[in-house]
Write a protein that holds these residues in place. Sequence first.
Motif, PDB file in Angstrom:
ATOM      1  N   THR A  82      -2.234  16.284  -0.041  1.00  0.00           N
ATOM      2  CA  THR A  82      -1.016  15.475   0.002  1.00  0.00           C
ATOM      3  C   THR A  82      -0.968  14.499  -1.159  1.00  0.00           C
ATOM      4  N   VAL A  83       0.258  14.142  -1.509  1.00  0.00           N
ATOM      5  CA  VAL A  83       0.515  13.038  -2.422  1.00  0.00           C
ATOM      6  C   VAL A  83       1.687  12.284  -1.805  1.00  0.00           C
ATOM      7  N   LYS A  84       1.505  10.976  -1.602  1.00  0.00           N
ATOM      8  CA  LYS A  84       2.548  10.198  -0.924  1.00  0.00           C
ATOM      9  C   LYS A  84       2.404   8.723  -1.246  1.00  0.00           C
ATOM     10  N   GLY A  85       3.445   7.957  -0.940  1.00  0.00           N
ATOM     11  CA  GLY A  85       3.434   6.521  -1.158  1.00  0.00           C
ATOM     12  C   GLY A  85       2.327   5.851  -0.364  1.00  0.00           C
ATOM     13  N   ALA A  86       1.786   4.739  -0.915  1.00  0.00           N
ATOM     14  CA  ALA A  86       0.676   4.042  -0.246  1.00  0.00           C
ATOM     15  C   ALA A  86       0.813   2.526  -0.346  1.00  0.00           C
ATOM     16  N   GLU A  87       2.056   2.047  -0.441  1.00  0.00           N
ATOM     17  CA  GLU A  87       2.254   0.594  -0.537  1.00  0.00           C
ATOM     18  C   GLU A  87       1.658  -0.134   0.659  1.00  0.00           C
ATOM     19  N   ASP A  88       1.842   0.426   1.855  1.00  0.00           N
ATOM     20  CA  ASP A  88       1.339  -0.220   3.070  1.00  0.00           C
ATOM     21  C   ASP A  88      -0.182  -0.187   3.135  1.00  0.00           C
ATOM     22  N   ALA A  89      -0.777   0.926   2.742  1.00  0.00           N
ATOM     23  CA  ALA A  89      -2.235   1.061   2.799  1.00  0.00           C
ATOM     24  C   ALA A  89      -2.927   0.083   1.851  1.00  0.00           C
ATOM     25  N   LEU A  90      -2.334  -0.137   0.682  1.00  0.00           N
ATOM     26  CA  LEU A  90      -2.959  -1.004  -0.325  1.00  0.00           C
ATOM     27  C   LEU A  90      -2.358  -2.404  -0.385  1.00  0.00           C
ATOM     28  N   ASN A  91      -1.198  -2.558   0.250  1.00  0.00           N
ATOM     29  CA  ASN A  91      -0.447  -3.808   0.163  1.00  0.00           C
ATOM     30  C   ASN A  91      -0.112  -4.134  -1.294  1.00  0.00           C
ATOM     31  N   LYS A  92       0.243  -3.077  -2.051  1.00  0.00           N
ATOM     32  CA  LYS A  92       0.629  -3.233  -3.457  1.00  0.00           C
ATOM     33  C   LYS A  92       1.890  -2.416  -3.697  1.00  0.00           C
ATOM     34  N   PRO A  93       2.868  -2.985  -4.400  1.00  0.00           N
ATOM     35  CA  PRO A  93       4.082  -2.220  -4.692  1.00  0.00           C
ATOM     36  C   PRO A  93       3.788  -1.066  -5.646  1.00  0.00           C
ATOM     37  N   CYS A  94       4.559  -0.001  -5.530  1.00  0.00           N
ATOM     38  CA  CYS A  94       4.486   1.171  -6.422  1.00  0.00           C
ATOM     39  C   CYS A  94       3.171   1.937  -6.317  1.00  0.00           C
ATOM     40  N   ALA A  95       2.465   1.796  -5.201  1.00  0.00           N
ATOM     41  CA  ALA A  95       1.197   2.500  -5.008  1.00  0.00           C
ATOM     42  C   ALA A  95       1.452   3.866  -4.379  1.00  0.00           C
ATOM     43  N   PHE A  96       0.592   4.830  -4.740  1.00  0.00           N
ATOM     44  CA  PHE A  96       0.621   6.127  -4.081  1.00  0.00           C
ATOM     45  C   PHE A  96      -0.786   6.676  -3.987  1.00  0.00           C
ATOM     46  N   GLU A  97      -0.950   7.686  -3.139  1.00  0.00           N
ATOM     47  CA  GLU A  97      -2.271   8.251  -2.890  1.00  0.00           C
ATOM     48  C   GLU A  97      -2.250   9.757  -3.057  1.00  0.00           C
ATOM     49  N   LEU A  98      -3.391  10.277  -3.454  1.00  0.00           N
ATOM     50  CA  LEU A  98      -3.616  11.707  -3.617  1.00  0.00           C
ATOM     51  C   LEU A  98      -4.833  12.032  -2.755  1.00  0.00           C
TER      52      LEU A  98
END
Length: 144
Positions: A82-98
């Motif tokens: 998966t590749v998806k947004g991760a702003e909530d997981a990192l508490n940082k704007p424009c973050a995503f995860e792979l």
Amino acid sequence: MANLWRAAVGLATNPATADHDAIEFWSNPERTGWLTKQGEYIKTWRRRWFVLKQGKLFWFKDSTVTRASKPRGVITVASCLTVKGAEDALNKPCAFELSTRYDTMYFIADSKKEKEDWINSIGRSIVQHSRSVTEDEIVDYDKR
């Protein structure tokens, strides 16, 4: 995090030994740009130049990429799920995860549009380069 790297590069954490020699990453990449990524061992955030080409996501220290450039790292996107947004997981704007089956790698883009463009490009590459399931690999449990 080390598991992600081993899984993503086929157990070759050293970019020099990874299977990407035939890819001309310096010529006509599918996508390029600056992203901030978290280090593999020391969890600091570093800005790197990323190049997506032929199912591989390469990163470099600077944006001048030539035939002589040596990637700082490479991920085979076919091993990613998966590749998806991760702003909530990192508490940082424009973050995503792979993510792979084993771990998750985090990135931060410079803008919301850049984040969405990277997610779309990497997602397309995952689909294009993932191994397809063949008809004889499908198990019909109802017929057992």
